[in-house]
Scaffold this motif. Structure first.
Motif, PDB file in Angstrom:
ATOM      1  N   LYS A  40       0.814  -1.216   0.000  1.00 16.98           N
ATOM      2  CA  LYS A  40       0.000   0.000   0.000  1.00 16.98           C
ATOM      3  C   LYS A  40       0.848   1.267   0.000  1.00 16.98           C
ATOM      4  O   LYS A  40       0.455   2.289  -0.564  1.00 16.98           O
ATOM      5  CB  LYS A  40      -0.923   0.004   1.222  1.00 16.98           C
ATOM      6  N   CYS A 256      -0.151   0.410  -3.960  1.00 20.13           N
ATOM      7  CA  CYS A 256      -1.278  -0.397  -4.419  1.00 20.13           C
ATOM      8  C   CYS A 256      -2.019  -0.922  -3.194  1.00 20.13           C
ATOM      9  O   CYS A 256      -1.493  -1.762  -2.459  1.00 20.13           O
ATOM     10  CB  CYS A 256      -0.801  -1.568  -5.278  1.00 20.13           C
ATOM     11  N   TYR A 259      -8.126  -3.954  -1.544  1.00 21.26           N
ATOM     12  CA  TYR A 259      -9.359  -3.740  -0.790  1.00 21.26           C
ATOM     13  C   TYR A 259     -10.202  -5.007  -0.670  1.00 21.26           C
ATOM     14  O   TYR A 259     -11.101  -5.079   0.163  1.00 21.26           O
ATOM     15  CB  TYR A 259     -10.188  -2.615  -1.407  1.00 21.26           C
ATOM     16  N   ASP A 273      -7.887  -7.682  -5.544  1.00 15.02           N
ATOM     17  CA  ASP A 273      -8.436  -6.476  -6.156  1.00 15.02           C
ATOM     18  C   ASP A 273      -7.886  -5.258  -5.425  1.00 15.02           C
ATOM     19  O   ASP A 273      -7.965  -5.172  -4.194  1.00 15.02           O
ATOM     20  CB  ASP A 273      -9.959  -6.497  -6.080  1.00 15.02           C
ATOM     21  N   TYR A 274      -7.344  -4.308  -6.163  1.00 11.99           N
ATOM     22  CA  TYR A 274      -6.632  -3.198  -5.528  1.00 11.99           C
ATOM     23  C   TYR A 274      -6.814  -1.902  -6.293  1.00 11.99           C
ATOM     24  O   TYR A 274      -7.210  -1.886  -7.466  1.00 11.99           O
ATOM     25  CB  TYR A 274      -5.148  -3.532  -5.389  1.00 11.99           C
ATOM     26  N   TYR A 275      -6.523  -0.807  -5.591  1.00 11.52           N
ATOM     27  CA  TYR A 275      -6.449   0.512  -6.212  1.00 11.52           C
ATOM     28  C   TYR A 275      -4.977   0.811  -6.496  1.00 11.52           C
ATOM     29  O   TYR A 275      -4.123   0.684  -5.605  1.00 11.52           O
ATOM     30  CB  TYR A 275      -7.007   1.586  -5.281  1.00 11.52           C
ATOM     31  N   ASP A 276      -4.676   1.223  -7.712  1.00 12.13           N
ATOM     32  CA  ASP A 276      -3.294   1.531  -8.044  1.00 12.13           C
ATOM     33  C   ASP A 276      -2.950   2.968  -7.656  1.00 12.13           C
ATOM     34  O   ASP A 276      -3.760   3.671  -7.023  1.00 12.13           O
ATOM     35  CB  ASP A 276      -2.996   1.260  -9.519  1.00 12.13           C
ATOM     36  N   GLY A 279      -5.467   5.546  -8.301  1.00 10.12           N
ATOM     37  CA  GLY A 279      -6.794   5.349  -7.758  1.00 10.12           C
ATOM     38  C   GLY A 279      -7.694   4.488  -8.623  1.00 10.12           C
ATOM     39  O   GLY A 279      -8.889   4.347  -8.341  1.00 10.12           O
ATOM     40  N   ASP A 280      -7.125   3.895  -9.684  1.00 10.00           N
ATOM     41  CA  ASP A 280      -7.915   3.037 -10.571  1.00 10.00           C
ATOM     42  C   ASP A 280      -7.976   1.616 -10.004  1.00 10.00           C
ATOM     43  O   ASP A 280      -7.018   1.128  -9.394  1.00 10.00           O
ATOM     44  CB  ASP A 280      -7.290   2.990 -11.967  1.00 10.00           C
ATOM     45  N   ARG A 281      -9.096   0.945 -10.235  1.00 11.27           N
ATOM     46  CA  ARG A 281      -9.267  -0.418  -9.759  1.00 11.27           C
ATOM     47  C   ARG A 281      -8.539  -1.394 -10.678  1.00 11.27           C
ATOM     48  O   ARG A 281      -8.665  -1.333 -11.895  1.00 11.27           O
ATOM     49  CB  ARG A 281     -10.745  -0.782  -9.674  1.00 11.27           C
ATOM     50  N   ARG A 282      -7.778  -2.300 -10.065  1.00  9.39           N
ATOM     51  CA  ARG A 282      -7.038  -3.323 -10.792  1.00  9.39           C
ATOM     52  C   ARG A 282      -7.216  -4.662 -10.091  1.00  9.39           C
ATOM     53  O   ARG A 282      -7.641  -4.724  -8.940  1.00  9.39           O
ATOM     54  CB  ARG A 282      -5.553  -2.980 -10.856  1.00  9.39           C
ATOM     55  N   TRP A 450     -10.364   5.584   0.201  1.00  9.94           N
ATOM     56  CA  TRP A 450     -10.878   4.822  -0.937  1.00  9.94           C
ATOM     57  C   TRP A 450     -12.342   4.416  -0.751  1.00  9.94           C
ATOM     58  O   TRP A 450     -12.912   3.734  -1.589  1.00  9.94           O
ATOM     59  CB  TRP A 450     -10.034   3.566  -1.151  1.00  9.94           C
TER      60      TRP A 450
END
Length: 571
Positions: A40, A256, A259, A273-276, A279-282, A450
């Motif tokens: 993170k 990263c 969440y 599943d994470y925010y890069d 702030g985009d979901r990946r 987030w």
């Protein structure tokens, strides 16, 4: 473009990069498996760890801003009611280091092993009413080779000295000689000798000599709470992850924030599943997932990862995730050694800055005293000088009881604080007994930046913790008296130290009372492991980091043995 940038599926995905994640990443990357580490926080290097007191202690450089990421702490009030308060309101910070390498970047590196009795605390000492004490599903003998491996791989400096409660070792001594010692260490030795106590050299996860690309300690004095600019400190980043990345089989993705772990109809994890950084979901797919993002945050992630087979949260069908959280019980004390009362040569030696005290006591690790009810588990004492942080020292000088000091009186107090004496401190480490009133849950009313629910942490302690801490504190203060200290102060408290946390996902043989099996694999999830301090049913009476490192290496070896079958099954 590197093969890492092209990879869409990994053999192993590790969430968190501290003492629980580094050993797994290095072991599996060296074995040739593809590893990705999601962290993170940012990726700092030695160049970022200058001795800046503002960055370390007054601003959120190495930890999140509480306005953006926080916890909710439940504590009991004077009437015994549980009261919840967000840390953005209280200022009580439970983050210890959010960056590649985690809080291992900022530890003091006091390294003690658990003892064989710690693995069978309930069998050895019996039940304690109101405490959920459990034996470990493994023995000291099973973990001992990995304690030894940590000494070499992470870098532990010291010299072994036998004593009545010494744990067995498979090697005669540590692989690196002791770090330099302050002259006060000899005074501690002499006072303890006269009292019939066993003053022990404290092993340190700090290099006393150069190792690979890491320089030895430079003895700035700014160690605990500060990052190490020479890489001497055995952080997961400096000691392990840099080497894992060098294999070209390990990719670290900083900034990263995972969440959720998504699971399939069989209950196994299919993606992180994470925010890069934008702030985009990946999402990242892997055959095996390893969580190592610190006890509180690991519990939070599991509780937030509900699915078809896990309606109460991942691996939580027995409602054990978050339960039996541990901190470290004990206390602290200090005394001053005033230069004016010493001979000039002794005063000059006492003013030495930089070298470590490196002394501890384990004479009360086990207590057999009828006044205490017979035989019971005790604790460890470690000695250290007052931290040289000038800001905290100056701020403490501005008070006279509840009144502020101003003008010439403040100048006089400041001069005295910096020039008149040396302060020797001690810290007591005791078992924090697991209870039903120390656990992690989710707070759906407070969200992070987030939009995810933050962890709510109830911090209830067992009265037995204070009883043991007070017993040791009374005896340890006599050591300072024997040395001639003045202005002695001490306290024993039920407030948890935020930098010493474990439990919440204890391992055990019974799926109804534990989250993990003996290999730290989730009972309910075939491809999920947890390797931070969450696995511990009890914490022992020492700092946790060496045990977390050792267990993570142990679990990594297990994963390495079965990974071929697993990764083919989950492709």
């Amino acid at each position: 473009m590197s093969k890492q940038m092209l990879r869409q599926h990994y053999d192993v995905c590790i969430i968190g990069s501290g003492a629980g994640g580094g050993p797994v990443a290095l072991t599996l990357a060296k074995a040739g498996y593809s590893v990705v580490v999601l962290e993170k926080g940012p990726w700092f290097t030695e160049n970022d760890f200058y001795k800046d007191e503002l960055a370390c202690c007054r601003r959120s450089v190495y930890t999140p801003k509480l306005s953006e990421e926080q916890h909710v702490i439940e504590d009991s009030d004077a009437d015994g009611n549980w009261v919840a308060e967000a840390t953005s309101d209280s200022g009580w910070n439970f983050w210890n280091g959010n960056c590649v390498g985690g809080s291992s970047n900022f530890m003091s590196g006091f390294f003690y092993r658990l003892k064989p009795e710690d693995f069978r605390l309930r069998s050895e000492f019996g039940e304690i009413k109101g405490a959920n004490v459990a034996d470990w599903p493994i023995s000291y003998d099973e973990l001992e080779p990995y304690y030894t491996l940590v000494e070499k791989e992470v870098g532990v400096s010291g010299r072994f000295t036998g004593h009545p409660f010494a744990e067995p070792r498979s090697t005669r001594d540590f692989p690196y000689p002791p770090t330099r010692e302050h002259p006060i260490s000899r005074q501690i030795d002499e006072a303890c000798r006269r009292m019939g106590l066993h003053s022990l050299p404290t092993p340190r996860a700090i290099l006393s000599v150069n190792k690979d690309k890491r320089r030895s300690c430079e003895y700035s004095g700014f160690c605990g709470s500060y990052g190490c600019s020479s890489a001497a400190k055995g952080s997961s980043r400096a000691a392990l992850l840099n080497r894992a990345v060098a294999t070209d089989n390990c990719e670290i993705k900083p900034l990263c924030k995972v969440y959720k772990l998504s699971s399939d109809g069989k209950g196994n994890v299919v993606s992180a599943d994470y925010y890069d950084v934008n702030g985009d979901r990946r999402s990242i797919k892997a055959g095996i997932f390893v969580i190592a993002c610190q006890a509180i945050e690991t519990c939070r992630l599991l509780l937030a990862s509900s699915g078809e087979k896990h309606p109460q949260g991942l691996a939580n069908n027995s409602a054990q995730v978050g339960k039996n959280l541990l901190f470290s019980a004990g206390g602290a004390g200090s005394g001053d050694f005033e230069y004016a009362s010493m001979e000039p040569q002794a005063a000059a030696a006492m003013k030495t800055r930089g070298p470590f005290v490196n002394r501890g006591l384990q004479d009360w690790y086990f207590i057999n005293d009828q006044k205490m009810g017979g035989r019971l588990k005790g604790g460890t004492v470690d000695f250290l000088l007052r931290h040289p942080n000038t800001m905290s020292r100056a701020l403490s000088a501005k008070w006279d009881g509840d009144d502020l000091v101003w003008g010439r009186a403040l100048q006089k107090k400041l001069k005295s604080a910096f020039t008149d004496s040396q302060t020797l401190r001690y810290e007591i480490f005791c078992d924090w007994l697991p209870t039903d009133n120390c656990f992690v849950s989710l707070d759906n009313t407070v969200k992070d930046k987030w939009g995810s629910p933050v962890a709510k942490v109830r911090i209830g302690y067992h009265p037995h913790d204070l009883k043991v801490g007070a017993y040791i504190n009374e005896r340890c203060s006599k050591v300072l008296s024997k040395m001639g200290a003045v202005n002695m102060r001490s306290n024993v408290s039920g407030s948890p130290p935020q930098n010493l946390v474990a439990g919440g996902c204890r391992f055990g043989l019974n799926p109804k009372t534990s989250v993990l099996n003996a290999d730290c694999r989730a009972h309910e999830v075939e491809n999920l492991y947890i390797t931070d301090g969450s696995f511990m049913p009890t914490g022992g009476s020492v700092p946790y980091t060496w045990t977390i490192y050792a267990n993570a290496f142990r679990v990594a070896e297990h994963i390495k043995q079965i990974i071929g079958v697993k990764t083919r099954r989950f492709d």
